[in-house]
Structures are given as C-alpha cells and as structure tokens.
Design a protein around this motif. Structure first.
Motif, PDB file in Angstrom:
ATOM      1  N   VAL A 144       0.868  -1.179   0.000  1.00  0.00           N
ATOM      2  CA  VAL A 144       0.000   0.000   0.000  1.00  0.00           C
ATOM      3  C   VAL A 144       0.901   1.224   0.000  1.00  0.00           C
ATOM      4  O   VAL A 144       1.646   1.465   0.960  1.00  0.00           O
ATOM      5  CB  VAL A 144      -0.940   0.023   1.220  1.00  0.00           C
ATOM      6  N   HIS A 145       0.853   1.986  -1.076  1.00  0.00           N
ATOM      7  CA  HIS A 145       1.695   3.168  -1.235  1.00  0.00           C
ATOM      8  C   HIS A 145       0.881   4.427  -0.919  1.00  0.00           C
ATOM      9  O   HIS A 145      -0.302   4.517  -1.269  1.00  0.00           O
ATOM     10  CB  HIS A 145       2.236   3.247  -2.660  1.00  0.00           C
ATOM     11  N   PHE A 146       1.542   5.400  -0.282  1.00  0.00           N
ATOM     12  CA  PHE A 146       0.881   6.626   0.144  1.00  0.00           C
ATOM     13  C   PHE A 146       1.403   7.813  -0.657  1.00  0.00           C
ATOM     14  O   PHE A 146       2.608   8.061  -0.683  1.00  0.00           O
ATOM     15  CB  PHE A 146       1.117   6.862   1.638  1.00  0.00           C
ATOM     16  N   VAL A 147       0.491   8.545  -1.282  1.00  0.00           N
ATOM     17  CA  VAL A 147       0.852   9.758  -2.023  1.00  0.00           C
ATOM     18  C   VAL A 147       0.682  10.951  -1.093  1.00  0.00           C
ATOM     19  O   VAL A 147      -0.343  11.084  -0.410  1.00  0.00           O
ATOM     20  CB  VAL A 147      -0.036   9.928  -3.270  1.00  0.00           C
ATOM     21  N   THR A 148       1.672  11.813  -1.061  1.00  0.00           N
ATOM     22  CA  THR A 148       1.601  12.991  -0.210  1.00  0.00           C
ATOM     23  C   THR A 148       2.249  14.174  -0.908  1.00  0.00           C
ATOM     24  O   THR A 148       2.894  14.036  -1.950  1.00  0.00           O
ATOM     25  CB  THR A 148       2.301  12.733   1.144  1.00  0.00           C
ATOM     26  N   LEU A 149       2.045  15.331  -0.345  1.00  0.00           N
ATOM     27  CA  LEU A 149       2.766  16.539  -0.727  1.00  0.00           C
ATOM     28  C   LEU A 149       3.669  16.916   0.435  1.00  0.00           C
ATOM     29  O   LEU A 149       3.499  16.418   1.555  1.00  0.00           O
ATOM     30  CB  LEU A 149       1.791  17.681  -1.024  1.00  0.00           C
ATOM     31  N   LEU A 150       4.613  17.801   0.191  1.00  0.00           N
ATOM     32  CA  LEU A 150       5.478  18.266   1.278  1.00  0.00           C
ATOM     33  C   LEU A 150       4.772  19.386   2.035  1.00  0.00           C
ATOM     34  O   LEU A 150       5.238  20.524   2.116  1.00  0.00           O
ATOM     35  CB  LEU A 150       6.828  18.714   0.720  1.00  0.00           C
ATOM     36  N   GLU A 151       3.624  19.022   2.592  1.00  0.00           N
ATOM     37  CA  GLU A 151       2.800  19.918   3.392  1.00  0.00           C
ATOM     38  C   GLU A 151       2.363  19.180   4.645  1.00  0.00           C
ATOM     39  O   GLU A 151       2.308  17.949   4.662  1.00  0.00           O
ATOM     40  CB  GLU A 151       1.574  20.383   2.592  1.00  0.00           C
ATOM     41  N   GLU A 152       2.022  19.938   5.690  1.00  0.00           N
ATOM     42  CA  GLU A 152       1.792  19.318   6.986  1.00  0.00           C
ATOM     43  C   GLU A 152       0.580  18.385   6.997  1.00  0.00           C
ATOM     44  O   GLU A 152       0.662  17.262   7.505  1.00  0.00           O
ATOM     45  CB  GLU A 152       1.629  20.409   8.047  1.00  0.00           C
ATOM     46  N   MET A 153      -0.565  18.814   6.449  1.00  0.00           N
ATOM     47  CA  MET A 153      -1.768  17.990   6.550  1.00  0.00           C
ATOM     48  C   MET A 153      -1.664  16.687   5.760  1.00  0.00           C
ATOM     49  O   MET A 153      -1.963  15.605   6.294  1.00  0.00           O
ATOM     50  CB  MET A 153      -2.999  18.794   6.141  1.00  0.00           C
ATOM     51  N   PRO A 154      -1.244  16.710   4.486  1.00  0.00           N
ATOM     52  CA  PRO A 154      -1.075  15.432   3.785  1.00  0.00           C
ATOM     53  C   PRO A 154      -0.047  14.521   4.459  1.00  0.00           C
ATOM     54  O   PRO A 154      -0.230  13.306   4.506  1.00  0.00           O
ATOM     55  CB  PRO A 154      -0.616  15.858   2.388  1.00  0.00           C
ATOM     56  N   ALA A 155       1.029  15.112   4.969  1.00  0.00           N
ATOM     57  CA  ALA A 155       2.052  14.299   5.631  1.00  0.00           C
ATOM     58  C   ALA A 155       1.500  13.660   6.902  1.00  0.00           C
ATOM     59  O   ALA A 155       1.794  12.499   7.206  1.00  0.00           O
ATOM     60  CB  ALA A 155       3.275  15.156   5.949  1.00  0.00           C
ATOM     61  N   GLN A 156       0.682  14.418   7.660  1.00  0.00           N
ATOM     62  CA  GLN A 156       0.091  13.855   8.872  1.00  0.00           C
ATOM     63  C   GLN A 156      -0.859  12.716   8.532  1.00  0.00           C
ATOM     64  O   GLN A 156      -0.873  11.678   9.208  1.00  0.00           O
ATOM     65  CB  GLN A 156      -0.669  14.943   9.644  1.00  0.00           C
ATOM     66  N   GLU A 157      -1.658  12.870   7.468  1.00  0.00           N
ATOM     67  CA  GLU A 157      -2.553  11.781   7.063  1.00  0.00           C
ATOM     68  C   GLU A 157      -1.753  10.562   6.609  1.00  0.00           C
ATOM     69  O   GLU A 157      -2.186   9.421   6.813  1.00  0.00           O
ATOM     70  CB  GLU A 157      -3.505  12.245   5.958  1.00  0.00           C
TER      71      GLU A 157
END
Length: 355
Positions: A215-228
């Motif tokens: 299961v791969h997680f896509v994120t941005l270098l931002e606090e909310m996506p990283a926390q999720e």
C-alpha cells in the motif's frame, strides 16, 4: 501462492515495489493520487510488462486524466509504457463486479441481472458498505491471481502458467477510508460467517495480507497530507497490512542554498544583489525610479520561498522517520498530459521502481 512468488527483494526504495503484484495507491484528497497511480502503472509496465490499473471510486478519474470518454466495465488497453509494455484500465463498480463474479464462479448472471433490476444490489451495498468494498477489492485480487488463459469455473490453467498481469495497480480510496476499505475480513464478518460471501472475503484477505501486496501513500510536502500519511501507515500496520513507499508528488528541487534560506527566512537577506540585478536588467527609467519598492517586493518573494523550502525540508525529515522508502514525482510545468505521465514514469524507474 508460493514463497518464491511472494517474496519482495532488498531494502532500497525499489524493494517497496519489486516482487509485489498488487500495488494499492492511497493518499489525502488533492495530492494527485490518480496521477501517481497511473505513473506507477506505466513504470511497472516498462520493458514489456503487462499491468492492469483499477479505479474503484467511480469518479472516472483515470479517464479524465487521459482525456478519454468515461470508461466501461472492461479491461481496456489505454497506455504504452516506456520501453514497451502496456497498461489496461478498468473502471470498477460494485454492481458490475457482482454480476461478473456470479457469472464466472456460479453461472448465475441472469440471477444477478434480476437483482440489479430490482435494485437489490444498490440496497445491499448501501446498508452494508463492507459488501461493496469486498466486491471492489475482490475484482483487483482476482486479476492478481489470474493466470493466462484462465478465468472462472470452466478454465483451469496448467501448473506454471504465467500470470495474466505482471502487476495490478489500484487507485484506491483516500487515506481517511483506506483502512476500512482494505480490512474486508472484519467488515464482512458481521454480514456472513459462512457461505460464498465469506469465502470470497477470505480469498481477498489472503491476497491483501500477503507479500504480494503493498500500500503506497501519495503525499505533498505539506503538513496535513504528511500527517494523514503518518496516520494511514500506523493504521495499516495495526491491521497487519504492508505499507509500501511514500510517493512525494509535485516535488521541486531546492533553489536556495542553506545560507540564503536562513537569511531570507529571518529577514536578514542582503538586498544589494537584488538592486544590482534590477539595474543590470536594463529596466525602463520609470521602473528604475521605483527600484526600492521592486527590491522590497522581490525580497518578500525570496523570503516566502525560503519559508516554504524550510517547511518542505522539515516535512521530508518527518516522512523519513516513518521507515518507509520515499520516492518523488517531480512537479511538471504545464500540467500532466500523456507526455508528462511518461516523464513521471521514467522518473520512478530512475529511482529504482520495477516489477
């Protein structure tokens, strides 16, 4: 599934992909999950691979990304991968998955069509979301298990027959729902303790909990996506599922050196080089007269960029502490089209992503 077929290889970023057959891609809404899933499918199909990209949310996001009309419920070849290989796309929905399941394994397509006409399928999946999820995950896991020339009750491939697909990529629900979506065994337990539904859920769970699945997680270098992303990885580990890689989308290289970043972020930036640059640029006299204002505006932009760069560096450090491999998808100027998808796939390949 034999140990040889299940075992992933190595500890580098590529090990989060190599050896796996089902790649589930999730992420906070707005992080570019569908783009990342499509680029990953292309990367895995490189050098002659056969990959199925399955969309399960009913949004037709892959069709929109590819500039296509809405896709029917069929495995349709849509993309050619770098170095050869192909990607088929399936827009899955619970009703069609149920009809196919009844036809392939029980010869009951007419019964399924009758259920559809009476609205029983919509009713059942509405009051029991776990049934909806097991139908959708079941479609992906069936494709993972499928051997060439084998499908359903009447065809049994010979031992050693190659798989129909080298990999299956699922554009899955967002992080807020991914745990429940994949925990189909527990979700279905309250609906059926025995019988075909339970048997189907058990077969799905076997694949999801095996070394075949990441299961791969896509994120941005931002606090909310990283926390999720952090919360999602913790949740999956608690469920006994295997997190794969963290895919950082829209990544950009650092444009300022460390000393400039520190000076700009603290308001100590030397603006003399900016003033000299404005004069050297040969601006019109009326603009040069306002050079102090222009210098201040440009210094403010440099400060904003420095603050953003510091934030991204901190988020990168926090993501590294998760213990999951990190790969990056670069920001594509001009948006994402077919050429950009190919470039993103090549970037993943360069970082070690392979079957």
């Amino acid at each position: 599934m034999s140990d040889r077929e299940q075992a992933p290889r190595g500890d580098d970023p590529g090990a989060a992909f190599a050896g796996a057959r089902l790649h589930i891609v999730t992420g906070k809404g707005g992080t570019g999950k569908t783009t990342a899933a499509t680029a990953l499918a292309l990367a895995l199909a490189s050098r002659g691979g056969r990959v199925l990209l399955v969309e399960v949310e009913g949004r037709q996001g892959v069709a929109a990304l590819l500039g296509s009309a809405p896709l029917p419920y069929e495995e349709r070849e849509m993309l050619t991968a770098p170095g050869g290989g192909s990607v088929r796309v399936l827009a899955a929905d619970p009703e069609s998955a149920l009809l196919e399941y009844l036809e392939l394994f029980y010869g009951l397509r007419r019964a399924g069509q009758a259920l559809t006409r009476t609205g029983a399928v919509d009713f059942a999946t509405g009051i029991a979301p776990g049934l909806r999820d097991v139908l959708l995950t079941g479609k992906a896991t069936e494709a993972v298990r499928r051997r060439a020339g084998g499908r359903g009750r009447s065809s049994t491939p010979a031992p050693g027959t190659p798989f129909r697909y080298d990999a299956v990529v699922m554009d899955a629900p967002p992080t807020g729902r991914i745990g429940r979506f994949l925990n189909v065994g527990s979700e279905v337990a309250g609906l059926a303790r025995v019988g075909p539904v339970r048997d189907h859920a058990d077969r799905v769970t076997e694949v999801l909990r095996s070394a075949w699945t990441r299961v791969h997680f896509v994120t941005l270098l931002e606090e909310m996506p990283a926390q999720e992303t952090r919360d999602g990885i913790d949740e999956l580990r608690g469920l006994g599922l295997r997190p794969g890689a963290v895919l950082v989308n829209l990544a950009t290289p650092a444009r300022l050196d460390a000393a400039t970043v520190t000076a700009a972020a603290t308001g100590d930036l030397d603006t003399a080089p900016i003033e000299a640059g404005l004069k050297a640029a040969g601006l019109r006299p009326e603009l040069l007269e306002a050079h102090e204002e222009l210098t201040a505006d440009l210094a403010a932009e440099v400060r904003a960029h420095a603050v953003r760069q510091l934030l991204e560096e901190r988020v990168r450090r926090d993501l590294a502490e998760l213990g999951a491999p990190i790969v990056e998808l670069p920001w594509m100027e001009g948006g994402v089209d077919l050429d950009a998808l190919g470039a993103l796939a090549r970037s993943l390949i360069d970082q070690g992503v392979e079957r």
